[in-house]
Design an enzyme around this catalytic site. Structure first.
Site, PDB file in Angstrom:
ATOM      1  N   GLU A  38     -26.467  -0.872  29.301  1.00 59.86           N
ATOM      2  CA  GLU A  38     -26.351  -2.022  28.504  1.00 59.86           C
ATOM      3  C   GLU A  38     -25.858  -3.073  29.195  1.00 59.86           C
ATOM      4  O   GLU A  38     -24.839  -3.685  29.029  1.00 59.86           O
ATOM      5  CB  GLU A  38     -25.199  -1.567  27.494  1.00 59.86           C
ATOM      6  N   HIS A  65     -21.957   1.563  34.456  1.00 60.30           N
ATOM      7  CA  HIS A  65     -21.238   1.349  33.193  1.00 60.30           C
ATOM      8  C   HIS A  65     -20.199   0.488  33.030  1.00 60.30           C
ATOM      9  O   HIS A  65     -19.216   1.068  32.736  1.00 60.30           O
ATOM     10  CB  HIS A  65     -21.087   3.009  32.534  1.00 60.30           C
TER      11      HIS A  65
HETATM   12  O1  IFM Z   1     -18.320   3.125  23.989  1.00 61.57           O
HETATM   13  C1  IFM Z   1     -19.855   2.446  24.017  1.00 61.57           C
HETATM   14  C2  IFM Z   1     -20.212   2.740  25.136  1.00 61.57           C
HETATM   15  O2  IFM Z   1     -19.328   2.366  26.337  1.00 61.57           O
HETATM   16  C3  IFM Z   1     -21.555   1.940  25.379  1.00 61.57           C
HETATM   17  N1  IFM Z   1     -22.282   1.903  24.230  1.00 61.57           N
HETATM   18  C4  IFM Z   1     -21.791   1.701  23.041  1.00 61.57           C
HETATM   19  C5  IFM Z   1     -20.369   2.605  22.804  1.00 61.57           C
HETATM   20  C6  IFM Z   1     -19.797   2.178  21.614  1.00 61.57           C
HETATM   21  O3  IFM Z   1     -19.304   1.171  21.541  1.00 61.57           O
END
Ligand code: IFM
Length: 491
Positions: free
Chosen positions: A182, A137
């Site tokens: 992501e 992450h």
């Molecule tokens: O906080 C983030 C997370 O780390 C990844 N997805 C989106 C979230 C909100 O921006």
């Protein structure tokens, strides 16, 4: 790959309905990420990550905030585990900090780093909460960034080595693994627009990063498959963009955005090839020679679940070159665009409200449609909503409560979206709230609060907000009750 998502809800669609039943097999959980909550930046042999460097660079993060202390989860593990149990969570999605395991991104595992995650996993299992572990992450060891970061192919192989270490350490107790969270953000926000670590702004490098993240996913998924039990669930989490046609030239703009944001990952991971549209739209930036013979097969390996992070929509049309163009990446204004190859031809339009404190529009019907579109595109692949949630300006009342009706309403409506998608044939297995705790929201620092549990950063006191109490009741009773007064319904 995901395709266009129509604007607005279909007439009569009800995203505030009650009575939806989420049976025991539907996973109701909460998610976090290492750098956003752990703190303890120098504890027990942890190395530096690109986020340490980035957050300590003046001007990068609101208020000069860093993740050095964050929610101090590293030192408050027992308390936070009890908190999760009190909220009746079926599962907890966390990420492992790569530099806690390998300070410089290579070599043997640091036993003290492993021990933290081992205690976390054991603590979850003791409380009947299923661990869902994400390997990446966004906290790349800085030493690997110093060798070129994700644009350097070697990093993918190093990631596979790290995956092997974690599979050997925790594979006997973690039933579900996610390779990447992501990769869109890691590649495009990290290397194209630079609003995230490591803060580079080079479109060609971002595309190389895309490919090496895809390769890292494939190699790690294979390593996990080889080193864990056959029952282990292997997944990846993508933040798929719900793109709406803002015409004129909308369909082409949607196709471009869909290719850059969604097809760049879904294509190689699930179909074995990059979309032609992506290759064509970026041909002036790179010849894609970083893709080697055999890579497609290394990336296109079976996964058991696709994780979907969803927050809001984008509405696009083709830019005619006149007037002032509006661009957006939903995160932070930047001189460079994350829409590599299409930033001169696609115009991002302001979204209709209501919006959250991030300025992101609230559109549960688009989550429903994304899930349905994915189910049609990849019928055999189960789906899991691995992040859904909202930042709002929370107020702690004198009696110590947080009456976050808007967040409760947001969660309610997005759970209805999951239920509706299931009725329409999507195999949606669960829903994870983002986030368990208020935390370090990247470039926004601690200004934006996504938690269903409030964190007082002065005292580190945790206070479940009303949304947490509501979610806990849902996880216990499995029936969607009345939504909060929340936001005016658009459905
Ligand atoms: O906080 C983030 C997370 O780390 C990844 N997805 C989106 C979230 C909100 O921006």
């Amino acid at each position: 790959m995901v395709g266009a998502v129509p604007a607005g809800p279909e007439p009569g669609a009800d995203h505030r309905r009650t009575g939806d039943v989420f049976g025991p097999d539907f996973v109701l959980g909460a998610a976090t990420a290492a750098y956003q909550i752990e703190g303890a930046a120098d504890a027990d042999g942890r190395g530096r990550s690109i986020w340490d460097t980035y957050s300590h660079t003046p001007g990068r993060i609101a208020n000069g905030d860093t993740g050095d202390v964050a929610a101090d989860h590293y030192h408050r593990l027992g308390q936070d585990l009890d908190l999760m149990a009190s909220l009746n969570l079926d599962a907890y999605r966390f990420s492992i900090s790569w530099p806690r395991i390998q300070a410089d991104g290579t070599g043997p595992a640091n036993p003290r780093g492993v021990d933290f995650y081992s205690r976390l996993v054991d603590g979850l299992l003791e409380r009947g909460i299923a661990p869902v572990a994400t390997l990446y992450h966004w906290d790349l060891p800085q030493a690997l960034e110093d060798t070129g970061g994700w644009p350097n192919r070697d990093v993918a192989a190093q990631f596979a080595d790290y995956a092997a270490l974690m599979a050997d350490a925790l594979g006997d107790r973690v039933p579900t693994w996610t390779t990447l969270n992501e990769p869109w953000a890691a590649a495009y926000l990290g290397y194209a627009s630079g609003v995230m670590a490591p803060g580079r702004a080079n479109g060609a490098e971002a595309l190389a990063a895309v490919h090496h993240l895809n390769l890292a996913h494939g190699l790690a998924a294979t390593v996990l498959r080889e080193r864990t039990a056959p029952s282990t669930i292997i997944s990846v989490t993508l933040n798929l963009h719900a793109a709406r046609d803002g015409g004129p030239g909308g369909p082409e703009a949607v196709e471009r955005v869909d290719a850059i944001a969604n097809g760049a990952f879904l294509g190689p991971m699930l179909r074995g090839a990059y979309p032609e549209r992506l290759l064509a739209d970026t041909a002036h930036l790179t010849d894609w020679s970083f893709v080697r013979d055999g890579d497609a097969a290394l990336i296109h390996v079976p996964i058991d679940v696709l994780g979907v992070n969803y927050y809001s929509t984008v509405t696009v049309r083709s830019w005619d070159g006149r007037g002032e163009r509006v661009t957006a990446d939903g995160h932070k204004p930047s001189a460079a665009s994350p829409w590599v190859g299409s930033d001169e031809v696609v115009e991002f339009l302001p979204q209709p409200g209501p919006t959250t404190a991030m300025g992101w529009n609230i559109a549960p019907e688009a989550l429903e449609q994304v899930l349905v579109n994915l189910a049609e595109a990849f019928p055999a692949l189960p789906l899991m909503v691995t992040e859904s949630g909202a930042a709002f300006t929370d107020v702690v009342t004198p009696d110590g409560a947080v009456h976050d009706d808007a967040r409760r309403d947001y969660l309610h409506r997005h759970l209805v979206a999951c239920a509706r998608a299931r009725e329409r044939g999507a195999d949606v297995r669960g829903y994870f709230v983002w986030s368990l705790l208020d935390n370090f929201e990247w470039a926004h620092g601690y200004d934006k609060r996504f938690g269903i549990v409030h964190v007082d950063y002065e005292t580190q006191r945790r206070t479940p907000k009303d949304s947490a109490l509501w979610f806990a009741a849902l996880a216990r009773d499995r029936v969607l009750g009345a939504p909060g007064p929340g936001l005016r319904s658009r459905s």
